[in-house]
Design an enzyme around this catalytic site. Sequence first.
Site, PDB file in Angstrom:
ATOM      1  N   ASP A  63     -11.645 -39.884  -3.266  1.00 39.60           N
ATOM      2  CA  ASP A  63     -12.278 -40.081  -4.568  1.00 39.60           C
ATOM      3  C   ASP A  63     -11.406 -41.053  -5.362  1.00 39.60           C
ATOM      4  O   ASP A  63     -10.441 -40.674  -6.016  1.00 39.60           O
ATOM      5  CB  ASP A  63     -12.394 -38.728  -5.287  1.00 39.60           C
ATOM      6  CG  ASP A  63     -13.098 -38.827  -6.629  1.00 39.60           C
ATOM      7  OD1 ASP A  63     -13.235 -39.955  -7.157  1.00 39.60           O
ATOM      8  OD2 ASP A  63     -13.490 -37.778  -7.168  1.00 39.60           O
ATOM      9  N   GLU A 155      -3.366 -31.697 -10.740  1.00 38.29           N
ATOM     10  CA  GLU A 155      -4.811 -31.946 -10.684  1.00 38.29           C
ATOM     11  C   GLU A 155      -5.461 -30.582 -10.552  1.00 38.29           C
ATOM     12  O   GLU A 155      -5.705 -30.091  -9.455  1.00 38.29           O
ATOM     13  CB  GLU A 155      -5.134 -32.868  -9.503  1.00 38.29           C
ATOM     14  CG  GLU A 155      -6.499 -33.530  -9.625  1.00 38.29           C
ATOM     15  CD  GLU A 155      -7.619 -32.674  -9.071  1.00 38.29           C
ATOM     16  OE1 GLU A 155      -8.017 -31.689  -9.736  1.00 38.29           O
ATOM     17  OE2 GLU A 155      -8.098 -33.001  -7.976  1.00 38.29           O
ATOM     18  N   GLU A 164     -12.322 -22.177 -10.495  1.00 36.48           N
ATOM     19  CA  GLU A 164     -11.067 -21.963  -9.766  1.00 36.48           C
ATOM     20  C   GLU A 164      -9.976 -21.392 -10.653  1.00 36.48           C
ATOM     21  O   GLU A 164      -8.987 -20.854 -10.160  1.00 36.48           O
ATOM     22  CB  GLU A 164     -10.555 -23.230  -9.066  1.00 36.48           C
ATOM     23  CG  GLU A 164     -11.519 -23.828  -8.068  1.00 36.48           C
ATOM     24  CD  GLU A 164     -10.961 -25.058  -7.390  1.00 36.48           C
ATOM     25  OE1 GLU A 164      -9.745 -25.101  -7.128  1.00 36.48           O
ATOM     26  OE2 GLU A 164     -11.734 -25.988  -7.127  1.00 36.48           O
ATOM     27  N   HIS A 317     -16.030 -36.648  -6.946  1.00 33.79           N
ATOM     28  CA  HIS A 317     -16.376 -35.507  -6.101  1.00 33.79           C
ATOM     29  C   HIS A 317     -16.746 -34.282  -6.939  1.00 33.79           C
ATOM     30  O   HIS A 317     -17.339 -33.339  -6.417  1.00 33.79           O
ATOM     31  CB  HIS A 317     -15.233 -35.176  -5.143  1.00 33.79           C
ATOM     32  CG  HIS A 317     -14.077 -34.478  -5.766  1.00 33.79           C
ATOM     33  ND1 HIS A 317     -13.073 -35.143  -6.432  1.00 33.79           N
ATOM     34  CD2 HIS A 317     -13.761 -33.159  -5.841  1.00 33.79           C
ATOM     35  CE1 HIS A 317     -12.187 -34.274  -6.875  1.00 33.79           C
ATOM     36  NE2 HIS A 317     -12.578 -33.068  -6.526  1.00 33.79           N
TER      37      HIS A 317
END
Length: 392
Positions: A63, A155, A164, A317
Site C-alpha cells: 500500500d 501504524e 483491532e 488497503h
Amino acid sequence: MSQPKRIKLESGGGGEGGGATEGEDGGQRETALLRPRRTRRERDQMYYECYSDIGVHEEMIADRVRTDAYRLGIMRNWAALRDKTVLDVGAGTGILSIFCAQAGARRVYAVEASSIWQKALEVVRLNRLEDRVHILPGPVETVELPEQVDVIVSEWMGYGLLHESMLSSVLHARAKWLKEGGLLLPASAELFLAPISDHTLELRLGFWSQVKQIYGVDMSCLEGFATRCIMGHSEILVQDLCGEDVLARPQCFAQLELARAGLEQELEAGVGGRFRFSCYGSAPLHGFAIWFQVTFPKGDSEKPVVLSTSPFQPVTHWKQALLYLNEPVQVEQDTDISGEITLLPARDNHRLLRAQLRYKVGDQEEKTKDFTMEDGHFFLSQRPPPVARAVC
C-alpha cells in the site's frame, strides 16, 4: 440531548421473511451457549497470530499511500529523531523502525508480539542496522525497555480507524515509556462520515428485475428478499468506494489527539458525534461510510504529511467502513439527514469495532441500528495487492 418520542429500532437481520425460524434461531442460541468463551488473553493471542502471516505484511507494505506517508512523515521529522531513541509499537517486519534509523535515530526499540519478529530480525541484519534497531518480542504492555524514549512511531490504525483496538497499546506505551514532551508519529487522527449510494449494491439489488429480460423468466419477486439478505445484517463492511458514491459533503465527527490526557478512557466510553447532511441530488440512500485520516507533525516542512483513506483520495488497503441501512431510502436534492454516531469496542471482544447509529432522513421517523465488525477482518485480504499509487 433527549431522545425524540418516536424511535423505531431496526433489527440487524430481521424483517419479514428475512430471519431464521424459531427452531433455527433456538439452535443457533444453543450452539452459542455451548461454545466456550475465550479469555481476553486468548483473544489477544489469536489477534497477534494473524500478523504472523507474510500476506498481511505484503498487503500493508504494498500500500504505497500508507508506506510512503509513513516514510515521508518520519523523514521530515529527522531533526527530532537525530541521535534520539524511538519505540516502534507493533513493528511487524520492521520497515518503520528502519525508516527511523535512516532518519538518524540513535536507537530504535522495535516491539512486535507476533512471531513475525523473527523475520524482522533478519530484515534488520540484512540492512546492517542491528547495532541501532533492537527487536523486542512480545506485547508492548509486557516488554521492558532499558530506557525511556524520545519518539513513539506506530501504524496502529485498523478498519474504521479503531478496529483491532491497537491505539490503546500506543497510549499504554506513551504513558510508560515516552519522555515528557516526546514526539508521536502520527500525532492525531480524524474520523469522517458521509451518506452513500453504493452503485455496486444498486446493481445487485436490481439484478432480479432484469432476469426476465435476459432469460425470459420473471424473478422480480426476489428483489425484496435480496435486499433483506444483503442489507439486513448488522456487520460493518469494508469496501472501496469512489467519490461519486457520496451523497453529501462529508463531516468530521471525531478528532483524536494522541498526546491528550484521558484519551484511553474516551475510547472505552465511545468516540463520536452528531451529524447533519444536505443531499446533493436524487439517489437511493444505502447507508453511511466511515473513513479516517492521520496527521504527522510537520517537522521541517511547511505542511504536515496527511495519510487519508477518503474515497476522494487514492485507494488504501483500509478502503472505507460501510454501515448499510436495512433497505434503501430515496433522497432528493437538499433532503436533510441528521443523527449521531458512536464508535466503541464490542461488548464481548474489545478488539472488535462496534458502531451505534441513530439517524433521521427527511420527515421519516428516527431509527437506530447497531453494527459490529466481524473478527474475520483481522485477516487482511489475501488477494494480490492493489496497483501502487503515489502519495499526493
